[in-house]
Design an enzyme around this catalytic site. Structure first.
Site, short mmCIF file in Angstrom:
data_model
loop_
_atom_site.label_atom_id
_atom_site.label_comp_id
_atom_site.label_asym_id
_atom_site.label_seq_id
_atom_site.Cartn_x
_atom_site.Cartn_y
_atom_site.Cartn_z
N GLN A 59 0.81 -1.22 0.00
CA GLN A 59 0.00 0.00 0.00
C GLN A 59 0.85 1.28 0.00
O GLN A 59 0.36 2.36 -0.32
CB GLN A 59 -0.99 -0.02 1.17
CG GLN A 59 -2.06 -1.10 0.97
CD GLN A 59 -3.02 -1.26 2.14
OE1 GLN A 59 -3.07 -0.41 3.03
NE2 GLN A 59 -3.77 -2.36 2.14
N HIS A 275 -6.42 -1.96 15.32
CA HIS A 275 -7.41 -0.88 15.32
C HIS A 275 -8.26 -0.92 16.60
O HIS A 275 -8.17 0.00 17.39
CB HIS A 275 -8.28 -0.84 14.05
CG HIS A 275 -7.47 -0.81 12.80
ND1 HIS A 275 -6.45 0.10 12.61
CD2 HIS A 275 -7.46 -1.61 11.68
CE1 HIS A 275 -5.89 -0.12 11.44
NE2 HIS A 275 -6.47 -1.15 10.85
N ASP A 326 0.53 0.73 9.00
CA ASP A 326 -0.60 0.16 8.27
C ASP A 326 -0.60 0.46 6.77
O ASP A 326 0.10 -0.20 6.02
CB ASP A 326 -1.90 0.65 8.96
CG ASP A 326 -3.15 -0.03 8.44
OD1 ASP A 326 -3.05 -0.83 7.50
OD2 ASP A 326 -4.24 0.22 8.99
C1 NGQ Z 1 -6.43 -4.11 4.62
N1 NGQ Z 1 -6.77 -2.04 5.82
O1 NGQ Z 1 -6.55 -5.32 4.76
O2 NGQ Z 1 -5.54 -3.62 3.94
C2 NGQ Z 1 -7.43 -3.22 5.32
C3 NGQ Z 1 -8.53 -2.84 4.38
C4 NGQ Z 1 -10.39 -4.49 4.86
C5 NGQ Z 1 -7.25 -1.46 6.93
N2 NGQ Z 1 -8.21 -2.05 7.56
C6 NGQ Z 1 -9.35 -3.98 3.90
N3 NGQ Z 1 -6.76 -0.33 7.35
O3 NGQ Z 1 -10.32 -4.23 6.05
O4 NGQ Z 1 -11.27 -5.19 4.38
ZN ZN Z 2 -4.45 -3.46 8.21
#
Ligand code: NGQ
Ligand code: ZN
Length: 460
Positions: A59, A275, A326
């Site tokens: 990311q 989180h 993150d």
């Molecule tokens: C992730 N990221 O897995 O990259 C997640 C988004 C989700 C964060 N939660 C995707 N910040 O939670 O489904």
């Molecule tokens: Zn995450």
């Protein structure tokens, strides 16, 4: 056996600053040294390396590309169109273009940036397992190996958390086409974890993660938690980040996410709940009592509009926390800790919210807790200058900001006012990775990153 004795005017030990400290580094580990034995002065202020307890490395290459309104219009109604869930679509489109070479190039660049910011260990919550069409690579561990290789190139410690991802929601619905490359059956997932475990070393720890309650059905969660690989090592999960997922969980499982997890899994100090933003007072007390780490990622949580973690209640309940970058919208422990405190000030209308009578310096309290919680979530003995792996950060004592500061105020100044990076030198496992603000391979790693990201953008 390799041995070095390092001197610091002040070293951050478990009990606080120690003046005229000698640190003995033997075979990559650290212990108190004998100040009379001679050695090398490394600087005025030396602190432990910071663990980064939550990362999705790929990311980093899309940071800044989702800060545009997805639909037209002005005002509140139009802004409401943009949310965590629309960001996630942008992220999925980006994830779909990343193969093993791209992942290694992006992660190596990110890890160099982390080291230069003072992070010395990163927990990689890794779910980008398969080819974009969902089929396993010839070697099903290929993407994991790309991350391991990136960490080795940069010289950062890695806690790899292969992540189980099975469904697209609490109702157990199938993965969407864009999610297919994340997916595993339980057996194949456990085989991956075992394969990676065999590669463990002082700089590589292998735990496991459940992506979220949304993505892992209850029966699969039970099976994984009862398996051999889950008997040791860290266990991470995304939990209660968005109000929408709290509502879905309540509707389908008749309990809030944290409540449901505590009722159905033996959560303990090996766990990291990433989180954990939306907690009731009862959940806060119950979760804190398990000893699990709250994995807080303040810059990403702000960027995604998640909500605010109840830090004061968590600290009152003696909860453990650490920080992560993150989505890597920011790569800086300074920014994570600063915004952790500032979020609380903005809603409570008070100052020095995290500090306490026993620990009146806000910066020192945040630093000490994030070091300890981060080490716990990493599953490695870190974050101390008197034992464990020899990870340390030397601050730039020539910075104008530190003029007239003493050891009682240096951390507060660094965390709240340090806009220019004060991290001058960084050691990981007894090896200097950053000297005078530079990483030995930064030019090569950045050039490869640039080529890869420019090509990804041309494909977009
Ligand atoms: C992730 N990221 O897995 O990259 C997640 C988004 C989700 C964060 N939660 C995707 N910040 O939670 O489904
Ligand atoms: Zn995450």
């Amino acid at each position: 056996m390799s041995e070095q004795i390092l001197f610091a005017d002040y070293a951050w030990l478990a009990a606080g600053w120690q003046q005229a400290a000698a640190l003995r580094v033997v075979d990559g580990r650290i212990e108190p040294g004998d100040a009379a034995a001679g050695g090398v002065r490394v600087g005025r202020y030396v602190v432990p390396g910071m663990p980064n307890l939550h990362s999705h490395a790929f990311q980093r290459a899309m940071a800044g590309l989702a800060e545009r309104r997805s639909l037209g219009g002005d005002g509140e109604a139009a802004a409401a169109n943009d949310s965590f869930w629309t960001w996630r679509e942008v992220m999925y489109a980006f994830a779909g273009r990343i193969g093993p070479d791209e992942l290694q190039a992006i992660a190596a660049q990110l890890y160099v940036e982390m080291l230069k910011a003072g992070y010395t260990q990163v927990c990689e919550f890794h779910y980008l397992h398969h080819a974009p069409d969902g089929r396993a690579y010839a070697d099903p561990a290929q993407m994991s190996l790309a991350l391991i290789e990136a960490a080795r190139e940069a010289g950062i410690g890695l806690t790899l958390l292969p992540t189980l991802y099975m469904s697209g929601g609490f109702d157990g619905r199938a993965l969407t086409p864009r999610q297919r490359r994340f997916g595993h059956e339980v057996d194949a997932f456990l085989a991956l974890v075992e394969r990676l475990r065999a590669l463990e070393s002082p700089l590589l720890r292998v735990g496991l993660a459940l992506h979220s309650l949304r993505a892992v059905p209850p029966a699969a969660m039970r099976e994984v938690l009862a398996s051999e690989p889950a008997r040791s090592g860290p266990i991470h999960i995304h939990i209660a980040e968005q109000l929408g997922e709290v509502q879905d969980c309540l509707a389908l499982r008749k309990a809030r996410p944290v409540e449901w997890l505590l009722d159905h899994a033996a959560v303990d100090a090996r766990w990291c709940l990433v989180h954990a933003t939306h907690l009731t007072a009862a959940e806060t007390r119950r979760l804190a009592a398990t000893g699990a780490v709250a994995g807080l990622c303040p810059t990403t949580e702000a960027n995604l509009g998640d909500g605010l973690f109840p830090l004061r209640s968590w600290l009152d309940a003696e909860g453990v926390f650490g920080i992560g970058s993150d989505s890597h919208i920011s790569v800086s422990p300074v920014e994570e800790l600063r915004w952790l405190e500032y979020g609380q000030r903005l809603v409570s209308h008070h100052r020095n919210v995290a500090a306490s009578a026993a620990s009146p310096s806000t910066g020192q309290l945040l630093l000490a807790r994030a070091l300890a919680g981060g080490a716990q979530a990493s599953g490695i003995e870190l974050a101390r200058l008197d034992r464990g792996r020899a990870d340390l950060v030397v601050l730039d004592d020539s910075a104008a900001l530190l003029a007239g500061r003493d050891c009682a105020s240096v951390v507060d100044s660094w965390l709240f006012a340090g806009n220019c990076n004060l991290v001058r030198d960084v050691m990981v496992g007894g090896h200097w990775r950053v000297r005078e603000f530079h990483h030995r391979d930064e030019a090569r790693i950045a050039a490869r990153y640039r080529t890869v990201v420019e090509a990804l953008q041309r494909e977009a």
